[in-house]
Motif scaffolding. Structure first.
Motif, mmCIF file in Angstrom:
data_model
loop_
_atom_site.group_PDB
_atom_site.id
_atom_site.type_symbol
_atom_site.label_atom_id
_atom_site.label_comp_id
_atom_site.label_asym_id
_atom_site.label_seq_id
_atom_site.Cartn_x
_atom_site.Cartn_y
_atom_site.Cartn_z
ATOM 1 N N LEU A 39 -14.808 3.538 5.668
ATOM 2 C CA LEU A 39 -14.376 2.418 4.600
ATOM 3 C C LEU A 39 -13.277 3.311 3.583
ATOM 4 C CD1 LEU A 39 -13.974 -0.524 3.780
ATOM 5 C CD2 LEU A 39 -16.163 -0.189 2.357
ATOM 6 N N PHE A 40 -14.081 4.235 3.016
ATOM 7 C CA PHE A 40 -13.535 4.959 1.865
ATOM 8 C C PHE A 40 -12.405 5.792 2.354
ATOM 9 C CE2 PHE A 40 -17.423 3.720 -0.467
ATOM 10 C CZ PHE A 40 -16.702 3.024 -1.542
ATOM 11 N N SER A 41 -12.504 6.378 3.574
ATOM 12 C CA SER A 41 -11.501 7.127 4.152
ATOM 13 C C SER A 41 -10.251 6.301 4.135
ATOM 14 C CB SER A 41 -11.759 8.020 5.123
ATOM 15 O OG SER A 41 -12.059 7.228 6.406
ATOM 16 N N GLY A 42 -10.278 5.187 4.530
ATOM 17 C CA GLY A 42 -9.419 4.418 5.156
ATOM 18 C C GLY A 42 -8.422 3.806 3.621
ATOM 19 N N LEU A 43 -9.591 3.679 2.469
ATOM 20 C CA LEU A 43 -8.941 3.456 1.435
ATOM 21 C C LEU A 43 -8.082 4.769 0.724
ATOM 22 C CD1 LEU A 43 -8.579 1.809 -1.335
ATOM 23 C CD2 LEU A 43 -10.862 3.116 -2.063
ATOM 24 N N VAL A 44 -8.567 5.848 0.872
ATOM 25 C CA VAL A 44 -7.896 7.102 0.554
ATOM 26 C C VAL A 44 -6.398 7.120 1.340
ATOM 27 C CG1 VAL A 44 -7.812 9.708 0.636
ATOM 28 C CG2 VAL A 44 -9.693 8.446 -0.293
ATOM 29 N N PHE A 45 -6.810 7.099 2.718
ATOM 30 C CA PHE A 45 -5.393 7.030 3.743
ATOM 31 C C PHE A 45 -4.341 5.971 3.153
ATOM 32 C CE2 PHE A 45 -8.164 8.598 6.942
ATOM 33 C CZ PHE A 45 -8.036 9.945 6.524
ATOM 34 N N LEU A 46 -4.764 4.757 2.660
ATOM 35 C CA LEU A 46 -4.080 3.596 2.422
ATOM 36 C C LEU A 46 -3.443 4.115 1.148
ATOM 37 C CD1 LEU A 46 -2.996 0.660 2.932
ATOM 38 C CD2 LEU A 46 -5.116 -0.005 1.534
ATOM 39 N N VAL A 47 -4.068 4.591 0.084
ATOM 40 C CA VAL A 47 -3.388 5.054 -1.057
ATOM 41 C C VAL A 47 -2.092 6.282 -1.007
ATOM 42 C CG1 VAL A 47 -3.773 5.803 -3.404
ATOM 43 C CG2 VAL A 47 -5.362 3.866 -2.465
ATOM 44 N N ASP A 80 -0.971 7.722 1.755
ATOM 45 C CA ASP A 80 0.105 8.020 2.750
ATOM 46 C C ASP A 80 1.432 6.983 2.815
ATOM 47 O OD1 ASP A 80 -1.240 9.612 4.107
ATOM 48 O OD2 ASP A 80 -1.917 8.243 5.631
ATOM 49 N N ASP A 81 1.258 5.834 1.749
ATOM 50 C CA ASP A 81 2.475 5.199 1.559
ATOM 51 C C ASP A 81 3.092 4.435 2.893
ATOM 52 O OD1 ASP A 81 2.499 5.468 -1.113
ATOM 53 O OD2 ASP A 81 3.452 7.342 -1.090
ATOM 54 N N GLY A 82 2.310 4.196 3.734
ATOM 55 C CA GLY A 82 2.567 3.741 4.804
ATOM 56 C C GLY A 82 3.391 4.513 6.149
ATOM 57 N N LYS A 83 3.447 5.730 5.758
ATOM 58 C CA LYS A 83 4.157 6.721 6.557
ATOM 59 C C LYS A 83 3.400 7.295 7.930
ATOM 60 C CE LYS A 83 7.147 8.108 2.614
ATOM 61 N NZ LYS A 83 7.169 8.798 1.720
ATOM 62 N N SER A 84 2.054 7.017 7.980
ATOM 63 C CA SER A 84 1.319 7.626 9.036
ATOM 64 C C SER A 84 0.207 6.304 9.622
ATOM 65 C CB SER A 84 0.269 8.760 8.669
ATOM 66 O OG SER A 84 -0.460 8.394 7.873
ATOM 67 N N THR A 85 -0.180 6.663 10.665
ATOM 68 C CA THR A 85 -1.285 5.758 11.182
ATOM 69 C C THR A 85 -2.744 6.073 10.799
ATOM 70 O OG1 THR A 85 -1.371 6.639 13.297
ATOM 71 C CG2 THR A 85 0.327 5.267 13.153
ATOM 72 N N ARG A 86 -2.777 6.978 9.997
ATOM 73 C CA ARG A 86 -4.461 7.104 9.508
ATOM 74 C C ARG A 86 -5.204 5.955 8.965
ATOM 75 N NH1 ARG A 86 -4.435 12.529 6.279
ATOM 76 N NH2 ARG A 86 -3.412 11.483 4.881
ATOM 77 N N THR A 87 -4.642 4.921 8.431
ATOM 78 C CA THR A 87 -5.245 4.046 7.967
ATOM 79 C C THR A 87 -5.723 3.080 9.056
ATOM 80 O OG1 THR A 87 -4.078 3.928 6.080
ATOM 81 C CG2 THR A 87 -5.068 1.858 6.527
ATOM 82 N N VAL A 88 -4.863 2.949 10.310
ATOM 83 C CA VAL A 88 -5.069 2.090 11.378
ATOM 84 C C VAL A 88 -6.355 2.840 12.116
ATOM 85 C CG1 VAL A 88 -4.201 1.255 13.599
ATOM 86 C CG2 VAL A 88 -2.569 1.317 11.434
ATOM 87 N N ASN A 89 -6.250 4.131 12.264
ATOM 88 C CA ASN A 89 -7.238 4.851 12.892
ATOM 89 C C ASN A 89 -8.652 4.712 12.195
ATOM 90 O OD1 ASN A 89 -5.445 5.687 14.836
ATOM 91 N ND2 ASN A 89 -5.132 7.456 13.756
ATOM 92 N N ALA A 90 -8.688 4.614 10.875
ATOM 93 C CA ALA A 90 -9.744 4.466 9.996
ATOM 94 C C ALA A 90 -10.376 3.052 10.208
ATOM 95 C CB ALA A 90 -9.630 4.745 8.745
ATOM 96 N N LEU A 91 -9.525 2.190 10.542
ATOM 97 C CA LEU A 91 -9.848 0.771 10.717
ATOM 98 C C LEU A 91 -10.543 0.771 12.177
ATOM 99 C CD1 LEU A 91 -10.004 -2.372 10.137
ATOM 100 C CD2 LEU A 91 -7.595 -2.464 10.841
ATOM 101 N N THR A 92 -9.817 1.483 13.030
ATOM 102 C CA THR A 92 -10.457 1.334 14.525
ATOM 103 C C THR A 92 -11.682 1.790 14.381
ATOM 104 O OG1 THR A 92 -8.102 1.250 15.222
ATOM 105 C CG2 THR A 92 -9.902 1.756 16.844
#
Length: 69
Positions: A17-25, A27-39
């Protein structure tokens, strides 16, 4: 052993959950790391739910149907 696995899965979900938050803040929408963290978080949550159902059905995790008054 089963209770330890449940706690480990809970901590893994919180970390994801917290890694997804860090990626969201950051990355500025330039990578899929947030989606991977959600998965990963959804997969861990499904595993935790399945483990809890197994533990209750096998009797290793007792439930309290009527509290003592």
């Amino acid at each position: 052993m089963l209770k330890i696995l449940i706690v480990v899965l809970l901590f893994a979900i919180i970390i994801s959950l917290f890694s997804g938050l860090v990626f969201l803040v950051k990355d500025d929408g330039k990578s899929t790391r947030t989606v991977n963290a959600l998965t990963v978080r959804v997969t861990l949550s499904v595993l935790l739910l399945a483990l809890l159902v197994y533990a209750v059905l096998s009797g290793q995790l007792p439930i309290n149907p009527s509290p003592i008054r």
